[in-house]
Write a protein that holds these residues in place. Structure first.
Motif, PDB file in Angstrom:
ATOM      1  N   ALA A  19       0.821  -1.216   0.000  1.00 34.61           N
ATOM      2  CA  ALA A  19       0.000   0.000   0.000  1.00 34.61           C
ATOM      3  C   ALA A  19       0.852   1.261   0.000  1.00 34.61           C
ATOM      4  O   ALA A  19       0.394   2.329  -0.427  1.00 34.61           O
ATOM      5  CB  ALA A  19      -0.932   0.001   1.213  1.00 34.61           C
ATOM      6  N   SER A  20       2.107   1.137   0.438  1.00 29.81           N
ATOM      7  CA  SER A  20       2.998   2.300   0.443  1.00 29.81           C
ATOM      8  C   SER A  20       3.239   2.840  -0.959  1.00 29.81           C
ATOM      9  O   SER A  20       3.648   3.999  -1.125  1.00 29.81           O
ATOM     10  CB  SER A  20       4.339   1.937   1.100  1.00 29.81           C
ATOM     11  OG  SER A  20       4.156   1.556   2.444  1.00 29.81           O
ATOM     12  N   CYS A  21       2.990   2.009  -1.986  1.00 29.72           N
ATOM     13  CA  CYS A  21       3.102   2.503  -3.370  1.00 29.72           C
ATOM     14  C   CYS A  21       2.170   3.680  -3.594  1.00 29.72           C
ATOM     15  O   CYS A  21       2.450   4.566  -4.413  1.00 29.72           O
ATOM     16  CB  CYS A  21       2.776   1.388  -4.364  1.00 29.72           C
ATOM     17  SG  CYS A  21       3.990   0.059  -4.425  1.00 29.72           S
ATOM     18  N   MET A  22       1.051   3.695  -2.873  1.00 28.04           N
ATOM     19  CA  MET A  22       0.086   4.767  -3.052  1.00 28.04           C
ATOM     20  C   MET A  22       0.580   6.076  -2.449  1.00 28.04           C
ATOM     21  O   MET A  22       0.109   7.159  -2.826  1.00 28.04           O
ATOM     22  CB  MET A  22      -1.256   4.356  -2.434  1.00 28.04           C
ATOM     23  CG  MET A  22      -2.436   5.178  -2.874  1.00 28.04           C
ATOM     24  SD  MET A  22      -2.733   5.070  -4.653  1.00 28.04           S
ATOM     25  CE  MET A  22      -4.408   5.696  -4.730  1.00 28.04           C
ATOM     26  N   VAL A  23       1.540   5.990  -1.514  1.00 23.12           N
ATOM     27  CA  VAL A  23       2.137   7.210  -0.980  1.00 23.12           C
ATOM     28  C   VAL A  23       2.831   7.973  -2.106  1.00 23.12           C
ATOM     29  O   VAL A  23       2.807   9.205  -2.152  1.00 23.12           O
ATOM     30  CB  VAL A  23       3.139   6.882   0.148  1.00 23.12           C
ATOM     31  CG1 VAL A  23       3.811   8.158   0.654  1.00 23.12           C
ATOM     32  CG2 VAL A  23       2.436   6.176   1.302  1.00 23.12           C
ATOM     33  N   LEU A  24       3.437   7.224  -3.042  1.00 20.91           N
ATOM     34  CA  LEU A  24       4.098   7.857  -4.185  1.00 20.91           C
ATOM     35  C   LEU A  24       3.109   8.712  -4.967  1.00 20.91           C
ATOM     36  O   LEU A  24       3.404   9.840  -5.372  1.00 20.91           O
ATOM     37  CB  LEU A  24       4.695   6.795  -5.119  1.00 20.91           C
ATOM     38  CG  LEU A  24       5.543   5.683  -4.528  1.00 20.91           C
ATOM     39  CD1 LEU A  24       6.068   4.783  -5.635  1.00 20.91           C
ATOM     40  CD2 LEU A  24       6.686   6.245  -3.716  1.00 20.91           C
ATOM     41  N   PHE A 147      -6.650   0.837   3.145  1.00 17.62           N
ATOM     42  CA  PHE A 147      -5.399   1.517   3.460  1.00 17.62           C
ATOM     43  C   PHE A 147      -4.667   1.957   2.193  1.00 17.62           C
ATOM     44  O   PHE A 147      -3.753   2.782   2.258  1.00 17.62           O
ATOM     45  CB  PHE A 147      -4.501   0.614   4.315  1.00 17.62           C
ATOM     46  CG  PHE A 147      -4.856   0.666   5.769  1.00 17.62           C
ATOM     47  CD1 PHE A 147      -4.106   1.416   6.652  1.00 17.62           C
ATOM     48  CD2 PHE A 147      -5.961  -0.016   6.259  1.00 17.62           C
ATOM     49  CE1 PHE A 147      -4.441   1.490   8.004  1.00 17.62           C
ATOM     50  CE2 PHE A 147      -6.304   0.035   7.601  1.00 17.62           C
ATOM     51  CZ  PHE A 147      -5.545   0.805   8.471  1.00 17.62           C
ATOM     52  N   TRP A 148      -5.040   1.406   1.060  1.00 15.62           N
ATOM     53  CA  TRP A 148      -4.480   1.863  -0.210  1.00 15.62           C
ATOM     54  C   TRP A 148      -4.792   3.343  -0.406  1.00 15.62           C
ATOM     55  O   TRP A 148      -3.918   4.147  -0.699  1.00 15.62           O
ATOM     56  CB  TRP A 148      -5.061   1.008  -1.337  1.00 15.62           C
ATOM     57  CG  TRP A 148      -4.543   1.309  -2.708  1.00 15.62           C
ATOM     58  CD1 TRP A 148      -5.186   1.993  -3.692  1.00 15.62           C
ATOM     59  CD2 TRP A 148      -3.270   0.945  -3.257  1.00 15.62           C
ATOM     60  NE1 TRP A 148      -4.406   2.077  -4.820  1.00 15.62           N
ATOM     61  CE2 TRP A 148      -3.222   1.437  -4.580  1.00 15.62           C
ATOM     62  CE3 TRP A 148      -2.171   0.249  -2.762  1.00 15.62           C
ATOM     63  CZ2 TRP A 148      -2.128   1.258  -5.415  1.00 15.62           C
ATOM     64  CZ3 TRP A 148      -1.078   0.069  -3.598  1.00 15.62           C
ATOM     65  CH2 TRP A 148      -1.061   0.560  -4.894  1.00 15.62           C
ATOM     66  N   ASN A 318     -12.427   5.947   7.986  1.00 15.53           N
ATOM     67  CA  ASN A 318     -13.825   5.519   8.063  1.00 15.53           C
ATOM     68  C   ASN A 318     -14.094   4.314   7.170  1.00 15.53           C
ATOM     69  O   ASN A 318     -15.000   3.521   7.432  1.00 15.53           O
ATOM     70  CB  ASN A 318     -14.757   6.668   7.670  1.00 15.53           C
ATOM     71  CG  ASN A 318     -14.850   7.726   8.751  1.00 15.53           C
ATOM     72  OD1 ASN A 318     -14.783   7.420   9.930  1.00 15.53           O
ATOM     73  ND2 ASN A 318     -14.990   8.980   8.354  1.00 15.53           N
ATOM     74  N   ALA A 319     -13.307   4.180   6.088  1.00 13.48           N
ATOM     75  CA  ALA A 319     -13.499   3.044   5.190  1.00 13.48           C
ATOM     76  C   ALA A 319     -13.129   1.719   5.864  1.00 13.48           C
ATOM     77  O   ALA A 319     -13.690   0.675   5.534  1.00 13.48           O
ATOM     78  CB  ALA A 319     -12.677   3.223   3.913  1.00 13.48           C
ATOM     79  N   THR A 320     -12.188   1.748   6.801  1.00 13.14           N
ATOM     80  CA  THR A 320     -11.715   0.495   7.404  1.00 13.14           C
ATOM     81  C   THR A 320     -12.809  -0.210   8.208  1.00 13.14           C
ATOM     82  O   THR A 320     -12.796  -1.429   8.317  1.00 13.14           O
ATOM     83  CB  THR A 320     -10.493   0.753   8.315  1.00 13.14           C
ATOM     84  OG1 THR A 320     -10.884   1.592   9.419  1.00 13.14           O
ATOM     85  CG2 THR A 320      -9.378   1.422   7.544  1.00 13.14           C
ATOM     86  N   TRP A 396     -10.826   1.876  -5.646  1.00 14.76           N
ATOM     87  CA  TRP A 396      -9.643   1.010  -5.754  1.00 14.76           C
ATOM     88  C   TRP A 396      -9.952  -0.411  -5.288  1.00 14.76           C
ATOM     89  O   TRP A 396      -9.508  -1.389  -5.886  1.00 14.76           O
ATOM     90  CB  TRP A 396      -8.490   1.589  -4.938  1.00 14.76           C
ATOM     91  CG  TRP A 396      -7.826   2.757  -5.570  1.00 14.76           C
ATOM     92  CD1 TRP A 396      -8.050   4.088  -5.301  1.00 14.76           C
ATOM     93  CD2 TRP A 396      -6.827   2.736  -6.589  1.00 14.76           C
ATOM     94  NE1 TRP A 396      -7.249   4.882  -6.079  1.00 14.76           N
ATOM     95  CE2 TRP A 396      -6.478   4.079  -6.882  1.00 14.76           C
ATOM     96  CE3 TRP A 396      -6.178   1.708  -7.286  1.00 14.76           C
ATOM     97  CZ2 TRP A 396      -5.521   4.426  -7.831  1.00 14.76           C
ATOM     98  CZ3 TRP A 396      -5.219   2.047  -8.228  1.00 14.76           C
ATOM     99  CH2 TRP A 396      -4.897   3.386  -8.492  1.00 14.76           C
ATOM    100  N   ILE A 397     -10.705  -0.528  -4.197  1.00 16.26           N
ATOM    101  CA  ILE A 397     -11.058  -1.849  -3.667  1.00 16.26           C
ATOM    102  C   ILE A 397     -11.843  -2.628  -4.713  1.00 16.26           C
ATOM    103  O   ILE A 397     -11.530  -3.789  -5.021  1.00 16.26           O
ATOM    104  CB  ILE A 397     -11.894  -1.696  -2.370  1.00 16.26           C
ATOM    105  CG1 ILE A 397     -11.061  -1.056  -1.268  1.00 16.26           C
ATOM    106  CG2 ILE A 397     -12.428  -3.057  -1.915  1.00 16.26           C
ATOM    107  CD1 ILE A 397     -11.871  -0.621  -0.056  1.00 16.26           C
ATOM    108  N   TRP A 398     -12.868  -2.015  -5.249  1.00 17.94           N
ATOM    109  CA  TRP A 398     -13.746  -2.667  -6.229  1.00 17.94           C
ATOM    110  C   TRP A 398     -12.954  -3.055  -7.478  1.00 17.94           C
ATOM    111  O   TRP A 398     -13.081  -4.171  -7.985  1.00 17.94           O
ATOM    112  CB  TRP A 398     -14.894  -1.725  -6.585  1.00 17.94           C
ATOM    113  CG  TRP A 398     -16.028  -2.357  -7.313  1.00 17.94           C
ATOM    114  CD1 TRP A 398     -17.158  -2.905  -6.754  1.00 17.94           C
ATOM    115  CD2 TRP A 398     -16.167  -2.504  -8.738  1.00 17.94           C
ATOM    116  NE1 TRP A 398     -17.989  -3.381  -7.736  1.00 17.94           N
ATOM    117  CE2 TRP A 398     -17.410  -3.153  -8.971  1.00 17.94           C
ATOM    118  CE3 TRP A 398     -15.389  -2.166  -9.813  1.00 17.94           C
ATOM    119  CZ2 TRP A 398     -17.861  -3.457 -10.245  1.00 17.94           C
ATOM    120  CZ3 TRP A 398     -15.835  -2.470 -11.100  1.00 17.94           C
ATOM    121  CH2 TRP A 398     -17.061  -3.112 -11.300  1.00 17.94           C
ATOM    122  N   THR A 399     -12.122  -2.151  -7.960  1.00 14.14           N
ATOM    123  CA  THR A 399     -11.352  -2.412  -9.181  1.00 14.14           C
ATOM    124  C   THR A 399     -10.386  -3.571  -9.001  1.00 14.14           C
ATOM    125  O   THR A 399     -10.226  -4.405  -9.898  1.00 14.14           O
ATOM    126  CB  THR A 399     -10.569  -1.146  -9.591  1.00 14.14           C
ATOM    127  OG1 THR A 399     -11.486  -0.065  -9.790  1.00 14.14           O
ATOM    128  CG2 THR A 399      -9.782  -1.386 -10.874  1.00 14.14           C
TER     129      THR A 399
END
Length: 523
Positions: A19-24, A147-148, A318-320, A396-399
């Motif tokens: 998920a840290s890739c999304m920090v980029l 968390f993504w 809130n998504a978690t 992102w989750i759905w995809t």
């Protein structure tokens, strides 16, 4: 108190590395918004014209689109999900240095760096969500994947606060007020590259490439609580792969051959494009310009952007607790309705209040009274409250979870980069739209969000707690597990022979589990 199994903790750990890739992505999306406000950046590159500034932004999106459509999927499928993330991070580091140390007045070099960083992130953002989706158990897949999006907010948080700190010390830093913001982007990709060799590849990739059962089993034993869960999942993956290879296609041609896959791809395109035209894509790129219409101070605007990113992290949390409890469809609809109300309110407040003019360097500039500015800021923060756990995280989750294994990497890459396609098209005319219509522009976002809520209600099925191998049934396709079981002559498609029935040494038991769970076809 419930005891958390060590495998569940490890599953969370490796998912957070991916998920840290999304920090980029979050950092980079905020960097360019930030540096546009630096007079040192503007002067360093010889006061680039508006079309050149647009080209800087477009270079990134074009690079990401090319990578998402043509590179991300093949790399993640051929070399593995970890290699996809690693290559993306490596390119991000190289591009960061190119941007930071671009020669003075050489905006072309800076643009080249933006294009390379787009390619790197397009590759990493394809592999990352697939990695998480393929390793997380169905019952917590949505929670883990949330968390993504959270890490996008973390990236934005870092960029905006670093920029705010630099804005407070512009006199001391000089041109480094923007260079520091840019070069700090190497922090997270270095962190990911250090950890990638020590996390496992996904079992689905191992089974898809040479039917490497032992490697797949070794991975699953690290993230599943019982041996039975490990054997059941291996069985279901192999069944699905067998059906996809025999009845559909093991190549990307299934994207247009399989009617069910085509349907999912179109829906994913719409959802990902919709994510960007909710208004969030515009706020990411042009919030500085929008806030200049209601505030005079650049440092004040930088602080608001930083606070927005901070609250973005909190709101995404809130998504978690909602995505697996209430489902993806619920969040999509509630989020779209909430965003529509916020956009309508921003439009009304902005258009129905008085505009005040002030002199800045001899030029008359428009602004709003302070209470109006505070109200608009509050409404845009409220917009983020609805966006982050819904269209931010859930898209992102759905995809990442709806596509079958034979096309998953390519489909996720293409669908996720539809965000950049939509963003690049819309951002070309948004500044003109805003200049000509002012706050009336937000009526457009109100209408778009209403349309998205209606679209989801009628077109998007609920995917909560459905295993990846059985997702096809929701979209009118065949059950790949059941059909694969028929091809492999397996009696119980969902359960391997109970592990406790096997006798003998551990090596012998493992051999029995594989042979009895997935019989070899007779020729």
């Amino acid at each position: 108190m419930a005891i958390v199994h060590s495998t569940r903790v490890y599953n969370w750990y490796i998912s957070m590395v991916a998920a840290s890739c999304m920090v980029l992505y979050g950092y980079d999306a905020s960097v360019y918004n930030s540096v546009q406000g630096s007079s040192n950046w503007v002067n360093y590159f010889n006061k680039p014209a508006a079309n050149v500034i647009g080209a800087v932004n477009t270079a990134y999106t074009v690079g990401a689109i090319v990578a998402g459509f043509f590179l991300g999927g093949p790399i993640a499928d051929r070399f593995g999900r970890r290699w996809g993330m690693g290559i993306g991070c490596f390119l991000t580091i190289i591009a960061t240095f190119i941007q930071t140390f671009a020669p003075r007045h050489s905006i072309g070099t800076f643009i080249a760096g933006r294009a390379i960083i787009g390619i790197g992130q397009g590759i990493a953002l394809t592999a990352g969500p697939i990695y998480i989706g393929e390793l997380a158990p169905p019952e917590i897949r949505g929670k883990v994947m949330s968390f993504w999006q959270l890490f996008y907010s973390v990236g934005s948080f870092l960029a905006y606060w670093i920029n705010y700190a630099c804005q407070l010390h512009v006199a001391k830093l000089g041109e480094w007020d923007w260079k520091i913001v840019v070069i700090f982007q190497i922090m997270v990709p270095i962190y990911i590259l250090v950890l990638l060799p020590f996390i496992p590849e996904t079992p689905r990739w191992y089974l898809q490439h040479g039917d490497r059962v032992d490697d797949a089993r070794a991975t699953l034993r690290r993230v599943r609580e019982t041996e039975q869960e490990v054997e059941d999942e291996i069985l279901m993956i192999r069944e699905a792969l067998e059906f996809e290879k025999e009845a559909i296609s093991s190549s990307y041609s299934a994207l247009w051959k399989d009617r069910s896959v085509r349907k999912r791809l179109i829906l994913a395109f719409i959802l990902n494009a919709g994510q960007q035209v909710t208004g969030q894509g515009t706020l990411n790129t042009y919030s500085t310009i929008i806030y200049k219409g209601v505030f005079k101070s650049q440092s004040q605007i930088s602080l608001i952007n930083a606070l927005n990113a901070t609250f973005g992290i909190i709101f995404t949390l809130n998504a978690t607790w909602t995505v697996d409890r209430f489902g993806r469809k619920f969040l999509f609809i509630v989020g779209a309705i909430g965003m529509a109300v916020c956009m309508l309110a921003v439009a009304l407040v902005g258009t129905k209040t008085e505009t005040i003019y002030y002199l800045s360097k001899g030029v008359s500039k428009p602004t709003k009274a302070e209470p109006v500015g505070i109200a608009i800021t509050f409404l845009l923060f409220l917009f983020i409250f609805f966006y982050k756990p819904s269209w931010g995280a859930t898209t992102w989750i759905w995809t990442a979870e709806v596509f079958s294994m034979n096309v998953r990497a390519q489909a996720v890459g293409m669908a996720s980069q539809t965000q950049n396609v939509a963003n690049s098209i819309f951002q070309q005319f948004f500044p003109i739209f805003l200049a000509n219509c002012g706050f009336s522009t937000f009526y457009f976002f109100f209408a778009i969000n209403v349309v998205l809520a209606v679209f989801v209600h009628f077109m998007i099925p609920e995917t909560r707690r459905v295993s990846l191998e059985e997702m096809d049934v929701l979209f009118g396709g065949a059950d790949h597990v059941e059909k694969g079981a028929d091809l492999l002559h397996v009696e119980d498609a969902h359960h391997a022979v109970p592990v406790q029935e096997n006798k003998g040494s551990s090596i012998e038991a493992n051999e029995i589990e594989v042979s009895s769970a997935v019989p070899t076809k007779t020729v």
